[in-house]
Scaffold this active site. Structure first.
Site, PDB file in Angstrom:
ATOM      1  N   ASP A  72    -111.115 -19.783 -33.216  1.00  0.00           N
ATOM      2  CA  ASP A  72    -110.090 -20.773 -33.584  1.00  0.00           C
ATOM      3  C   ASP A  72    -108.904 -20.116 -34.278  1.00  0.00           C
ATOM      4  O   ASP A  72    -108.942 -18.936 -34.630  1.00  0.00           O
ATOM      5  CB  ASP A  72    -110.704 -21.866 -34.483  1.00  0.00           C
ATOM      6  N   ASP A 141    -119.919 -29.322 -43.773  1.00  0.00           N
ATOM      7  CA  ASP A 141    -120.093 -30.603 -43.067  1.00  0.00           C
ATOM      8  C   ASP A 141    -120.758 -30.426 -41.696  1.00  0.00           C
ATOM      9  O   ASP A 141    -120.800 -31.353 -40.899  1.00  0.00           O
ATOM     10  CB  ASP A 141    -118.739 -31.316 -42.909  1.00  0.00           C
ATOM     11  N   HIS A 143    -119.766 -28.386 -39.249  1.00  0.00           N
ATOM     12  CA  HIS A 143    -118.899 -28.035 -38.110  1.00  0.00           C
ATOM     13  C   HIS A 143    -119.213 -26.623 -37.614  1.00  0.00           C
ATOM     14  O   HIS A 143    -119.698 -25.776 -38.373  1.00  0.00           O
ATOM     15  CB  HIS A 143    -117.410 -28.206 -38.448  1.00  0.00           C
ATOM     16  N   GLU A 148    -115.226 -30.577 -35.928  1.00  0.00           N
ATOM     17  CA  GLU A 148    -115.628 -31.363 -37.096  1.00  0.00           C
ATOM     18  C   GLU A 148    -116.618 -32.456 -36.683  1.00  0.00           C
ATOM     19  O   GLU A 148    -116.795 -32.726 -35.491  1.00  0.00           O
ATOM     20  CB  GLU A 148    -114.373 -32.005 -37.714  1.00  0.00           C
TER      21      GLU A 148
HETATM   22  P1  PGA Z   1    -117.066 -19.882 -44.359  1.00  0.00           P
HETATM   23  O1  PGA Z   1    -116.649 -20.903 -43.224  1.00  0.00           O
HETATM   24  O2  PGA Z   1    -117.737 -18.743 -43.671  1.00  0.00           O
HETATM   25  O3  PGA Z   1    -115.775 -19.460 -44.987  1.00  0.00           O
HETATM   26  O4  PGA Z   1    -117.972 -20.609 -45.277  1.00  0.00           O
HETATM   27  C1  PGA Z   1    -117.540 -21.189 -42.203  1.00  0.00           C
HETATM   28  C2  PGA Z   1    -116.962 -22.247 -41.301  1.00  0.00           C
HETATM   29  O5  PGA Z   1    -116.158 -23.064 -41.759  1.00  0.00           O
HETATM   30  O6  PGA Z   1    -117.341 -22.282 -40.108  1.00  0.00           O
END
Ligand code: PGA
Length: 263
Positions: A72, A141, A143, A148
């Site tokens: 992304d 959450d 995702h 999301e």
């Molecule tokens: P993080 O993010 O590794 O910074 O916790 C993971 C994500 O949002 O997929």
């Protein structure tokens, strides 16, 4: 599903990096038939990238014939912006390995034509015969990439608006100011992730414990996008003990026994 639980973030990062290096070597990639690796950004994979750089420096793995697709990119950030995922990937990984810059693919968050950019990305993945191994993190959450909660479980690469919880989580990279966090991103879809031949979803820290519980013990539901991994033939959850904290003891015993017995 395979579940790998290690004592801490350092140990699980070493396991994931070792697994990636082993997968690349096993494929014996060539210029004509490169190994196609899907990659994430965020805090979670940093230890994996450090370990992969070490493995490369010690001549244990080569990225000469590896092609990458990142998951992304934020809308509106230039590749030079310190918070862009272009910048992150070069700063934390690509600048230190022998990857051919032509083999690096990251969505263009500054494109004027989102639909075309996303369609071209899907087509580029297809042209390489699909992703061999996809590594991803997980949001608090649930995702995966920027898919999301309530994303279609068959979604493809597209533009997504970020959930308020993700904007809050990611504001730590933007001076803790939520107004500075882009509200939209281009992201590969859940269907794109599921098409990969193998998927590793990695999590560290107690703030991921609920998402890991849902991923392994919950029902498949678009409320927790990561639960779709239960439908993948070769899905791996790799986490540390803190992220595994909400798993029931029999679940942990089951997966640990299976690993002891050789998988
Ligand atoms: P993080 O993010 O590794 O910074 O916790 C993971 C994500 O949002 O997929």
């Amino acid at each position: 599903m395979r579940v790998i639980i290690k004592d801490n973030a350092v140990d699980i990062s070493a396991w994931v990096a070792g697994y990636i290096a082993y997968s690349i070597k096993r494929a014996k990639p060539t210029a004509k038939k490169p190994f196609v690796l899907g990659l994430p950004t965020g805090s979670t994979p940093l230890g994996v990238y450090k370990e992969l750089i070490k493995l490369y420096q010690n001549k244990k793995v080569s990225f000469e014939h590896v092609v990458t697709f990142n998951m992304d990119e934020y809308i509106g950030l230039s590749p030079e912006d310190k918070n862009s995922y272009h910048y992150f990937m070069h700063e934390n990984f690509f600048n230190y390995i022998n990857i051919n810059p032509k083999n690096i693919h990251i969505l263009d968050g500054q494109t004027k034509d989102y639909a075309k950019e996303c369609e071209d990305y899907e087509n580029a993945i297809k042209a390489y015969g699909g992703i061999d191994l996809m590594l991803g993190g997980i949001g608090t959450d649930g995702h995966i990439a920027f898919n999301e909660p309530f994303s279609s479980l068959t979604s493809r690469t597209r533009i997504k608006t970020l959930a308020p919880s993700t904007i809050k989580d990611n504001s730590r990279f933007f001076d803790n100011d939520i107004s500075k966090v882009p509200t939209q991103a281009l992201t590969i879809g859940i269907g794109t992730i599921m098409d990969a031949k193998e998927v590793i979803i990695m999590a560290t820290g107690e703030n991921k414990a609920e998402a890991i519980h849902q991923a392994i013990e919950g029902n498949i539901n678009h409320l927790w996008p990561v639960t779709v991994l239960q439908m993948h033939r070769y899905g791996i959850i790799a986490c540390d003990k803190a992220a595994a904290k909400k798993l029931a003891p029999p679940t942990i015993d089951y997966f640990q026994n299976i690993e002891k017995m050789g998988g």
